[in-house]
Motif scaffolding. Structure first.
Motif, PDB file in Angstrom:
ATOM      1  N   TYR A  53       0.853  -1.183   0.000  1.00 23.39           N
ATOM      2  CA  TYR A  53       0.000   0.000   0.000  1.00 23.39           C
ATOM      3  C   TYR A  53       0.883   1.226   0.000  1.00 23.39           C
ATOM      4  CZ  TYR A  53       0.696   0.313   5.134  1.00 23.39           C
ATOM      5  OH  TYR A  53       1.225   0.392   6.396  1.00 23.39           O
ATOM      6  N   CYS A  54       0.270   2.337  -0.330  1.00 22.50           N
ATOM      7  CA  CYS A  54       0.906   3.637  -0.224  1.00 22.50           C
ATOM      8  C   CYS A  54      -0.159   4.615   0.241  1.00 22.50           C
ATOM      9  CB  CYS A  54       1.488   4.086  -1.563  1.00 22.50           C
ATOM     10  SG  CYS A  54       2.269   5.712  -1.458  1.00 22.50           S
TER      11      CYS A  54
ATOM     12  N   ASN B 131       4.332   6.029  -6.177  1.00 19.77           N
ATOM     13  CA  ASN B 131       3.416   7.156  -6.134  1.00 19.77           C
ATOM     14  C   ASN B 131       3.963   8.378  -5.395  1.00 19.77           C
ATOM     15  OD1 ASN B 131       0.090   7.944  -5.514  1.00 19.77           O
ATOM     16  ND2 ASN B 131       0.766   7.172  -7.488  1.00 19.77           N
TER      17      ASN B 131
ATOM     18  N   THR C 275       4.534   3.718   3.059  1.00 20.67           N
ATOM     19  CA  THR C 275       4.483   2.657   2.067  1.00 20.67           C
ATOM     20  C   THR C 275       4.782   1.344   2.775  1.00 20.67           C
ATOM     21  OG1 THR C 275       6.812   2.971   1.465  1.00 20.67           O
ATOM     22  CG2 THR C 275       5.173   4.032   0.055  1.00 20.67           C
TER      23      THR C 275
ATOM     24  N   HIS D 177      -3.506   3.831  -1.985  1.00 20.16           N
ATOM     25  CA  HIS D 177      -3.440   2.728  -2.936  1.00 20.16           C
ATOM     26  C   HIS D 177      -3.213   1.461  -2.128  1.00 20.16           C
ATOM     27  CE1 HIS D 177      -3.184   5.014  -6.687  1.00 20.16           C
ATOM     28  NE2 HIS D 177      -2.425   5.875  -6.024  1.00 20.16           N
TER      29      HIS D 177
ATOM     30  N   VAL E  92       2.114   1.718  -7.375  1.00 20.27           N
ATOM     31  CA  VAL E  92       1.713   2.055  -6.007  1.00 20.27           C
ATOM     32  C   VAL E  92       2.905   2.558  -5.198  1.00 20.27           C
ATOM     33  CG1 VAL E  92       0.912   1.059  -3.820  1.00 20.27           C
ATOM     34  CG2 VAL E  92      -0.301   0.546  -5.963  1.00 20.27           C
TER      35      VAL E  92
END
Length: 168
Positions: free
Chosen positions: A76-77, A147, A163, A84, A144
């Motif tokens: 994820y970010c 980003n 992240t 995301h 992701v």
């Protein structure tokens, strides 16, 4: 994000011709959400509550909570104005929509309390996409993780504190 832009994009999406093939619809969907991404990737559009470390940590905690139950967390970010998330689903997983609703509900309640506000925290819509193959998975994970670099928030995604990547 300005309401006029959202209304225009929403109208375009609703007018998709249902006569197209699935591949046509998929390509149109990618273009449609690509326009959202361009706005969001600037990390300045819409509310930027997630810029606050306490709020970003609430979101991260909520994402990790369902790991190994509702989904397997790949990466994820957390950006200042959006998140995301890439997951894989175990066979016995509850519907992803229900899991995301729980994440949004919990994190909105806790974040609003920290911000001393009430009301809608997350957008009602979300963009979920089925990843079709390993090459696409690699491309999306890279998108992701990169980003915050793209938004010029950091020079290296590994230095961005929000992240996460669990190498497959």
């Amino acid at each position: 994000m300005p309401h006029a832009v959202l209304d225009t994009l929403r109208t375009e999406w609703e007018q998709l011709d249902k006569q197209h093939t699935m591949e046509d619809l998929y390509a149109r969907q990618r273009r449609y959400f690509g326009r959202f991404d361009k706005l969001l990737d600037q990390a300045t559009a819409g509310p930027t509550w997630l810029r606050n470390p306490a709020i970003a940590n609430v979101a991260a905690e909520a994402l990790h909570y369902y790991d190994d139950y509702g989904y397997f967390l790949v990466c994820y970010c957390i950006m200042p104005n959006h998140v995301h998330l890439v997951v894989t689903l175990p066979d016995a997983a509850p519907p992803l929509l229900r899991t995301l609703q729980s994440i949004k509900s919990y994190s909105a309640s806790k974040s609003n309390a920290l911000l001393g506000r009430a009301g809608q925290f997350w957008q009602r819509e979300s963009y979920d996409h089925i990843i079709r193959d390993a090459g696409e998975m690699e491309r999306i994970i890279s998108y992701v993780l990169e980003n915050p670099v793209k938004a010029r928030l950091t020079d290296d995604w590994q230095l961005w504190p929000y992240t996460y990547w669990h190498e497959l």
